[in-house]
Scaffold this motif. Structure first.
Motif, PDB file in Angstrom:
ATOM      1  N   VAL A   1      13.775 107.585  65.861  1.00  0.00           N
ATOM      2  CA  VAL A   1      14.434 106.595  66.704  1.00  0.00           C
ATOM      3  C   VAL A   1      14.557 105.296  65.921  1.00  0.00           C
ATOM      4  O   VAL A   1      13.577 104.809  65.366  1.00  0.00           O
ATOM      5  CB  VAL A   1      13.631 106.345  68.005  1.00  0.00           C
ATOM      6  CG1 VAL A   1      14.278 105.265  68.853  1.00  0.00           C
ATOM      7  CG2 VAL A   1      13.461 107.630  68.795  1.00  0.00           C
ATOM      8  N   ASN A   2      15.761 104.740  65.906  1.00  0.00           N
ATOM      9  CA  ASN A   2      15.961 103.433  65.287  1.00  0.00           C
ATOM     10  C   ASN A   2      15.400 102.374  66.222  1.00  0.00           C
ATOM     11  O   ASN A   2      15.615 102.437  67.436  1.00  0.00           O
ATOM     12  CB  ASN A   2      17.444 103.171  65.028  1.00  0.00           C
ATOM     13  CG  ASN A   2      17.665 101.924  64.209  1.00  0.00           C
ATOM     14  OD1 ASN A   2      17.385 100.822  64.660  1.00  0.00           O
ATOM     15  ND2 ASN A   2      18.159 102.100  63.009  1.00  0.00           N
ATOM     16  N   ILE A   3      14.708 101.409  65.670  1.00  0.00           N
ATOM     17  CA  ILE A   3      14.062 100.366  66.486  1.00  0.00           C
ATOM     18  C   ILE A   3      15.073  99.627  67.363  1.00  0.00           C
ATOM     19  O   ILE A   3      14.741  99.177  68.453  1.00  0.00           O
ATOM     20  CB  ILE A   3      13.244  99.396  65.598  1.00  0.00           C
ATOM     21  CG1 ILE A   3      12.279  98.573  66.458  1.00  0.00           C
ATOM     22  CG2 ILE A   3      14.166  98.538  64.759  1.00  0.00           C
ATOM     23  CD1 ILE A   3      11.219  97.850  65.670  1.00  0.00           C
ATOM     24  N   LYS A   4      16.319  99.555  66.927  1.00  0.00           N
ATOM     25  CA  LYS A   4      17.359  98.859  67.696  1.00  0.00           C
ATOM     26  C   LYS A   4      17.712  99.598  68.983  1.00  0.00           C
ATOM     27  O   LYS A   4      18.293  99.013  69.892  1.00  0.00           O
ATOM     28  CB  LYS A   4      18.608  98.676  66.843  1.00  0.00           C
ATOM     29  CG  LYS A   4      18.395  97.749  65.675  1.00  0.00           C
ATOM     30  CD  LYS A   4      19.617  97.683  64.791  1.00  0.00           C
ATOM     31  CE  LYS A   4      19.327  96.828  63.568  1.00  0.00           C
ATOM     32  NZ  LYS A   4      20.440  96.849  62.609  1.00  0.00           N
TER      33      LYS A   4
ATOM     34  N   VAL B   1       4.709 115.421  70.440  1.00  0.00           N
ATOM     35  CA  VAL B   1       5.954 114.933  69.850  1.00  0.00           C
ATOM     36  C   VAL B   1       5.636 113.756  68.944  1.00  0.00           C
ATOM     37  O   VAL B   1       5.065 112.744  69.371  1.00  0.00           O
ATOM     38  CB  VAL B   1       6.955 114.490  70.943  1.00  0.00           C
ATOM     39  CG1 VAL B   1       8.235 113.943  70.307  1.00  0.00           C
ATOM     40  CG2 VAL B   1       7.278 115.642  71.874  1.00  0.00           C
ATOM     41  N   LEU B   2       6.015 113.898  67.662  1.00  0.00           N
ATOM     42  CA  LEU B   2       5.895 112.806  66.703  1.00  0.00           C
ATOM     43  C   LEU B   2       7.214 112.057  66.716  1.00  0.00           C
ATOM     44  O   LEU B   2       8.265 112.634  66.432  1.00  0.00           O
ATOM     45  CB  LEU B   2       5.617 113.346  65.309  1.00  0.00           C
ATOM     46  CG  LEU B   2       5.790 112.359  64.141  1.00  0.00           C
ATOM     47  CD1 LEU B   2       4.810 111.203  64.244  1.00  0.00           C
ATOM     48  CD2 LEU B   2       5.643 113.074  62.810  1.00  0.00           C
ATOM     49  N   THR B   3       7.179 110.784  67.069  1.00  0.00           N
ATOM     50  CA  THR B   3       8.373 109.949  67.033  1.00  0.00           C
ATOM     51  C   THR B   3       8.196 108.933  65.927  1.00  0.00           C
ATOM     52  O   THR B   3       7.218 108.192  65.915  1.00  0.00           O
ATOM     53  CB  THR B   3       8.600 109.224  68.383  1.00  0.00           C
ATOM     54  OG1 THR B   3       8.685 110.200  69.423  1.00  0.00           O
ATOM     55  CG2 THR B   3       9.867 108.396  68.345  1.00  0.00           C
ATOM     56  N   MET B   4       9.124 108.935  64.988  1.00  0.00           N
ATOM     57  CA  MET B   4       9.096 107.968  63.888  1.00  0.00           C
ATOM     58  C   MET B   4      10.099 106.869  64.200  1.00  0.00           C
ATOM     59  O   MET B   4      11.279 107.134  64.456  1.00  0.00           O
ATOM     60  CB  MET B   4       9.425 108.658  62.560  1.00  0.00           C
ATOM     61  CG  MET B   4       8.366 109.666  62.151  1.00  0.00           C
ATOM     62  SD  MET B   4       8.670 110.451  60.555  1.00  0.00           S
ATOM     63  CE  MET B   4       9.876 111.675  61.027  1.00  0.00           C
ATOM     64  N   ILE B   5       9.608 105.631  64.211  1.00  0.00           N
ATOM     65  CA  ILE B   5      10.438 104.467  64.488  1.00  0.00           C
ATOM     66  C   ILE B   5      10.928 103.924  63.148  1.00  0.00           C
ATOM     67  O   ILE B   5      10.130 103.620  62.268  1.00  0.00           O
ATOM     68  CB  ILE B   5       9.650 103.356  65.233  1.00  0.00           C
ATOM     69  CG1 ILE B   5       8.880 103.930  66.438  1.00  0.00           C
ATOM     70  CG2 ILE B   5      10.575 102.219  65.629  1.00  0.00           C
ATOM     71  CD1 ILE B   5       9.714 104.580  67.499  1.00  0.00           C
ATOM     72  N   THR B   6      12.244 103.806  63.008  1.00  0.00           N
ATOM     73  CA  THR B   6      12.837 103.361  61.743  1.00  0.00           C
ATOM     74  C   THR B   6      13.605 102.067  61.917  1.00  0.00           C
ATOM     75  O   THR B   6      13.960 101.674  63.021  1.00  0.00           O
ATOM     76  CB  THR B   6      13.798 104.432  61.188  1.00  0.00           C
ATOM     77  OG1 THR B   6      14.880 104.619  62.112  1.00  0.00           O
ATOM     78  CG2 THR B   6      13.096 105.748  60.942  1.00  0.00           C
ATOM     79  N   VAL B   7      13.861 101.429  60.774  1.00  0.00           N
ATOM     80  CA  VAL B   7      14.695 100.219  60.752  1.00  0.00           C
ATOM     81  C   VAL B   7      16.026 100.545  60.124  1.00  0.00           C
ATOM     82  O   VAL B   7      16.203 101.509  59.449  1.00  0.00           O
ATOM     83  CB  VAL B   7      14.038  99.054  59.994  1.00  0.00           C
ATOM     84  CG1 VAL B   7      12.840  98.548  60.753  1.00  0.00           C
ATOM     85  CG2 VAL B   7      13.669  99.447  58.603  1.00  0.00           C
TER      86      VAL B   7
ATOM     87  N   PRO C   1      13.992  95.993  74.649  1.00  0.00           N
ATOM     88  CA  PRO C   1      13.535  94.756  73.988  1.00  0.00           C
ATOM     89  C   PRO C   1      12.026  94.538  74.062  1.00  0.00           C
ATOM     90  O   PRO C   1      11.422  94.101  73.079  1.00  0.00           O
ATOM     91  CB  PRO C   1      14.296  93.648  74.724  1.00  0.00           C
ATOM     92  CG  PRO C   1      15.536  94.329  75.215  1.00  0.00           C
ATOM     93  CD  PRO C   1      15.109  95.737  75.552  1.00  0.00           C
ATOM     94  N   ASP C   2      11.385  94.852  75.199  1.00  0.00           N
ATOM     95  CA  ASP C   2       9.943  94.617  75.306  1.00  0.00           C
ATOM     96  C   ASP C   2       9.151  95.566  74.404  1.00  0.00           C
ATOM     97  O   ASP C   2       8.168  95.165  73.777  1.00  0.00           O
ATOM     98  CB  ASP C   2       9.461  94.708  76.758  1.00  0.00           C
ATOM     99  CG  ASP C   2       9.723  96.057  77.404  1.00  0.00           C
ATOM    100  OD1 ASP C   2      10.762  96.686  77.097  1.00  0.00           O
ATOM    101  OD2 ASP C   2       8.891  96.495  78.228  1.00  0.00           O
ATOM    102  N   VAL C   3       9.593  96.811  74.285  1.00  0.00           N
ATOM    103  CA  VAL C   3       8.925  97.773  73.398  1.00  0.00           C
ATOM    104  C   VAL C   3       9.162  97.369  71.952  1.00  0.00           C
ATOM    105  O   VAL C   3       8.248  97.386  71.128  1.00  0.00           O
ATOM    106  CB  VAL C   3       9.425  99.206  73.666  1.00  0.00           C
ATOM    107  CG1 VAL C   3       8.821 100.184  72.670  1.00  0.00           C
ATOM    108  CG2 VAL C   3       9.109  99.628  75.098  1.00  0.00           C
ATOM    109  N   ARG C   4      10.396  96.979  71.640  1.00  0.00           N
ATOM    110  CA  ARG C   4      10.730  96.538  70.280  1.00  0.00           C
ATOM    111  C   ARG C   4       9.884  95.332  69.884  1.00  0.00           C
ATOM    112  O   ARG C   4       9.374  95.253  68.765  1.00  0.00           O
ATOM    113  CB  ARG C   4      12.225  96.211  70.193  1.00  0.00           C
ATOM    114  CG  ARG C   4      12.680  95.901  68.792  1.00  0.00           C
ATOM    115  CD  ARG C   4      14.185  95.783  68.660  1.00  0.00           C
ATOM    116  NE  ARG C   4      14.789  94.957  69.678  1.00  0.00           N
ATOM    117  CZ  ARG C   4      15.838  95.322  70.419  1.00  0.00           C
ATOM    118  NH1 ARG C   4      16.400  96.502  70.259  1.00  0.00           N
ATOM    119  NH2 ARG C   4      16.332  94.500  71.318  1.00  0.00           N
TER     120      ARG C   4
END
Length: 116
Positions: free
Chosen positions: A49-52, A110-116, A56-59
């Motif tokens: 998942v892209n951070i964008k 579930v492994l969720t990787m947060i990307t930029v 907004p609160d989770v980001r």
């Protein structure tokens, strides 16, 4: 799927917000390296998942965690991802690499990787 093992510290926020995980090196009292802790979590699927794309609160919470994470700890997280063929493969399939991962979440297999 293979068990994901990494030295991690989790910051959990209750009521539906996932637990974001960043690699952390525990300071050693004797000055000798401390072996990484083992995680017994079985990863059944992997998401990116892209951070964008986050609310907004989770980001904002992820941004705060990332801001307080050392380069060494971030490098450790990315090395753990690279050492996990399934995770590295999912990133590669999306044209990404571990260098773009800023946080991970492991919840219900579930492994969720947060990307930029």
């Amino acid at each position: 799927m293979r068990i994901l093992t990494a030295s991690v510290i989790a910051t959990a926020v209750f009521f539906g917000t996932p637990a974001f995980v960043l690699a952390q090196g525990a300071p050693s009292q004797s000055g000798a390296p401390t072996p990484p802790a083992q995680s017994s979590t079985v990863i059944r699927s992997i998401e990116v998942v892209n951070i964008k794309e986050l609310k907004p609160d989770v980001r904002a919470k992820i941004d705060q965690i990332v801001a307080n994470t050392s380069d060494k700890d971030m490098q450790s997280l990315r090395q753990s991802i690279d050492a996990t063929p399934q995770a590295a493969s999912v990133l590669k399939a999306k044209g990404l690499s571990s260098a773009q991962v800023v946080a991970i979440n492991i919840s219900d297999g579930v492994l969720t990787m947060i990307t930029v």
